[in-house]
Write a protein that holds these residues in place. Structure first.
Motif, PDB file in Angstrom:
ATOM      1  N   LEU A 163       0.836  -1.212   0.000  1.00 47.71           N
ATOM      2  CA  LEU A 163       0.000   0.000   0.000  1.00 47.71           C
ATOM      3  C   LEU A 163       0.864   1.253   0.000  1.00 47.71           C
ATOM      4  N   ASP A 164       1.913   1.196   0.817  1.00 43.13           N
ATOM      5  CA  ASP A 164       2.816   2.340   0.971  1.00 43.13           C
ATOM      6  C   ASP A 164       3.496   2.650  -0.375  1.00 43.13           C
TER       7      ASP A 164
ATOM      8  N   ALA B 198       0.968   4.090  -2.909  1.00 42.61           N
ATOM      9  CA  ALA B 198       0.438   5.424  -2.600  1.00 42.61           C
ATOM     10  C   ALA B 198       1.184   6.532  -3.342  1.00 42.61           C
ATOM     11  N   TYR B 199       2.426   6.243  -3.759  1.00 38.99           N
ATOM     12  CA  TYR B 199       3.242   7.278  -4.404  1.00 38.99           C
ATOM     13  C   TYR B 199       3.357   7.092  -5.916  1.00 38.99           C
TER      14      TYR B 199
ATOM     15  N   GLY C 281      -1.352   8.580 -10.352  1.00 41.31           N
ATOM     16  CA  GLY C 281      -2.798   8.370 -10.232  1.00 41.31           C
ATOM     17  C   GLY C 281      -3.429   9.688 -10.591  1.00 41.31           C
ATOM     18  N   PRO C 282      -4.580  10.014 -10.005  1.00 38.97           N
ATOM     19  CA  PRO C 282      -5.140  11.346 -10.262  1.00 38.97           C
ATOM     20  C   PRO C 282      -4.099  12.437  -9.975  1.00 38.97           C
ATOM     21  N   LEU C 283      -3.281  12.249  -8.928  1.00 36.44           N
ATOM     22  CA  LEU C 283      -2.113  13.119  -8.726  1.00 36.44           C
ATOM     23  C   LEU C 283      -0.897  12.415  -9.303  1.00 36.44           C
TER      24      LEU C 283
ATOM     25  N   THR D 120       4.082  14.886  -7.618  1.00 32.83           N
ATOM     26  CA  THR D 120       3.360  15.658  -6.596  1.00 32.83           C
ATOM     27  C   THR D 120       3.257  14.873  -5.293  1.00 32.83           C
ATOM     28  N   LYS D 121       2.983  13.574  -5.423  1.00 27.45           N
ATOM     29  CA  LYS D 121       2.800  12.781  -4.207  1.00 27.45           C
ATOM     30  C   LYS D 121       4.089  12.636  -3.406  1.00 27.45           C
TER      31      LYS D 121
ATOM     32  N   LEU E 293       6.239  14.984  -3.066  1.00 27.65           N
ATOM     33  CA  LEU E 293       6.331  16.247  -2.319  1.00 27.65           C
ATOM     34  C   LEU E 293       5.393  16.221  -1.108  1.00 27.65           C
ATOM     35  N   LEU E 294       4.201  15.643  -1.287  1.00 28.24           N
ATOM     36  CA  LEU E 294       3.276  15.491  -0.154  1.00 28.24           C
ATOM     37  C   LEU E 294       3.914  14.611   0.925  1.00 28.24           C
TER      38      LEU E 294
ATOM     39  N   VAL F 187       6.619  16.653   2.843  1.00 29.02           N
ATOM     40  CA  VAL F 187       6.088  17.616   3.820  1.00 29.02           C
ATOM     41  C   VAL F 187       5.471  16.880   5.007  1.00 29.02           C
TER      42      VAL F 187
ATOM     43  N   TRP G 196      12.091  17.547  -8.773  1.00 31.03           N
ATOM     44  CA  TRP G 196      11.865  18.808  -8.055  1.00 31.03           C
ATOM     45  C   TRP G 196      13.177  19.577  -7.959  1.00 31.03           C
TER      46      TRP G 196
END
Lengths: 117, 117, 117, 117, 117, 117
Positions: free
Chosen positions: E32-33, E36-37, E40-42, E46-47, E49-50, E53, E76
């Motif tokens: 899952l981990d 998650a990165y 996808g829609p993002l 971007t993910k 960077l999320l 943070v 980035w």
């Protein structure tokens, strides 16, 4: 010196230093802390497991090391501890994965100790 | 409507809404979460207690309510739960006292429910 | 009933309920907690301010309310409390702004009480 | 090199590197942080103690080291600092005991420095 | 061995050890981990960077190191990452400054690697 | 009054009250906070998403509400926001599920607002 021995030596030395401060509140807190894990309505064995999961979700490596050593002494088996690690992981998410690594390494070291007597 | 009923109703309604989003990662996480508390090397009963203590030290009232209801269903008795509350209190300190109040109130409500069937 | 009165009434009622549980560890913890804020090498007044800042950075509204009432009783003035709020804000960042709003509202209510006797 | 010297050297070097990034928001935040501990309605001395307790309950060893050095400079005595440690311990519980050990060790090192000039 | 290499080697070795435990819940969580990165829609970029943070505001150095390496790979640029650091700093306050130092040092090391191929 | 309106009204009223306190440090912090989300090397749109994920992993409902409203204004779509929610969920685990429920409910309310103009 191995990491667990180093931790135990430091923990012992600094707890002695803290006792020497002789602050009544701090001394009583340390007693409360010790008593919280003794047999009561819940067994000491169960309470060590609670302490371990609390330490993992709160992300404190020293607390994890201490409670893993206690859990091993209390007789918890590896697959039971891994099952507890899983609860901690689901509750607190990937942010605790570094602490999961640490916990698994500590458990392996604790088992080596048992074998080597 | 009483506080526990309200929580359960909201939890149920929003979990349905989240399922409807149909995000694969989120759905799988919810499955993992459910599975984490099923019988395995540790019993479901023990794992609910781990979930409760984790919820208390992390200070989440909704999680506390959920796990207290589960712990009551799993057969934990009051004095055992109070002993687990004590572990949480010593681990996380006075900052969790408001959550201890909440937990005790929830437990009392859960017992009333059992009596009133 | 106003928010502060409601908090005090609930806190009082649940603390009584918790005392009635008669768990030795929990009772001793509550004593330790009370004693921690009494005059010692640091004055009770200073320790209430420490408790307030700790409550803010840990983001506990009930704890904030309790310590603001205590700080007002101990004689801290508004500009001193705002200066302590600022330390908490810089330490813990914008995530505590909702708790800063709550704290300022509670302080204003506590001052109204003083005026209205 | 001793642990405190190492921390100060690293802190100094990396703060310089961060200043060199020249991000307006980050620079202003560092200024705000410095200003938060200067004399105002509360004395700088009191605010350093607030910063220390905040650092302990939030469990940040580097922040603890920094504020202990500042508290020693500001004139706080050992028994006063131990009394502040006790507030932090009661607020945040046994999970901060590893940080209490660290804090006591740092304080002892800071006192040796004062003696050795 | 440099700090980043050491982290990667340890992370790799312990992740292998954890995989070997073969706990279904833990394995699924690791999947899952990873997922998650992914795009996808993002976007994956971007993910990351999320994730960076999130790691900073939750104050986990290993997580910061991992996501900085990923963010650099994802393309980035430094000034964008500094702007993200600033959001984390404002959200979580001075308590994360030690993690900001760590993050900046890791980013500098990651750029050296790129240059040295 | 609906929950979002109530939050906005309270936030507005208390921010005005805090501005009126006229503490230089607090005022500057509020400015820094506003500036952190303006266009820079990262777009304002991206930074709002960072603020939202930070708010979720730190478990602050008021912060979540604020950043969801900002994210909707900035043009993020539902499936993108759900993908960000998933990152937060994986990072911080089941303890944030109550905040995920809150976030989804807030997002639904924010979309109703858009429709109803």
């Amino acid at each position: 010196m191995d990491r667990l021995k180093q931790f135990e030596e430091y923990r012992h030395r600094m707890n002695d230093r803290i006792a020497q401060i002789d602050h009544l509140g701090i001394k009583r807190f340390f007693n409360l802390d010790t008593n919280a894990y003794e047999d009561g309505p819940l067994s000491a064995k169960t309470k060590e497991l609670l302490g371990l999961v609390a330490s993992m979700v709160l992300r404190c490596n020293d607390c994890i090391d201490y409670h893993i050593l206690q859990c091993v002494k209390a007789g918890w088996k590896d697959d039971e501890l891994f099952d507890a690690f899983n609860v901690a992981l689901v509750v607190s998410g990937s942010i605790i994965i570094p602490h999961l690594r640490h916990a698994v390494e500590t458990l392996d070291k604790a088992r080596e100790r048992q074998i080597n007597g």
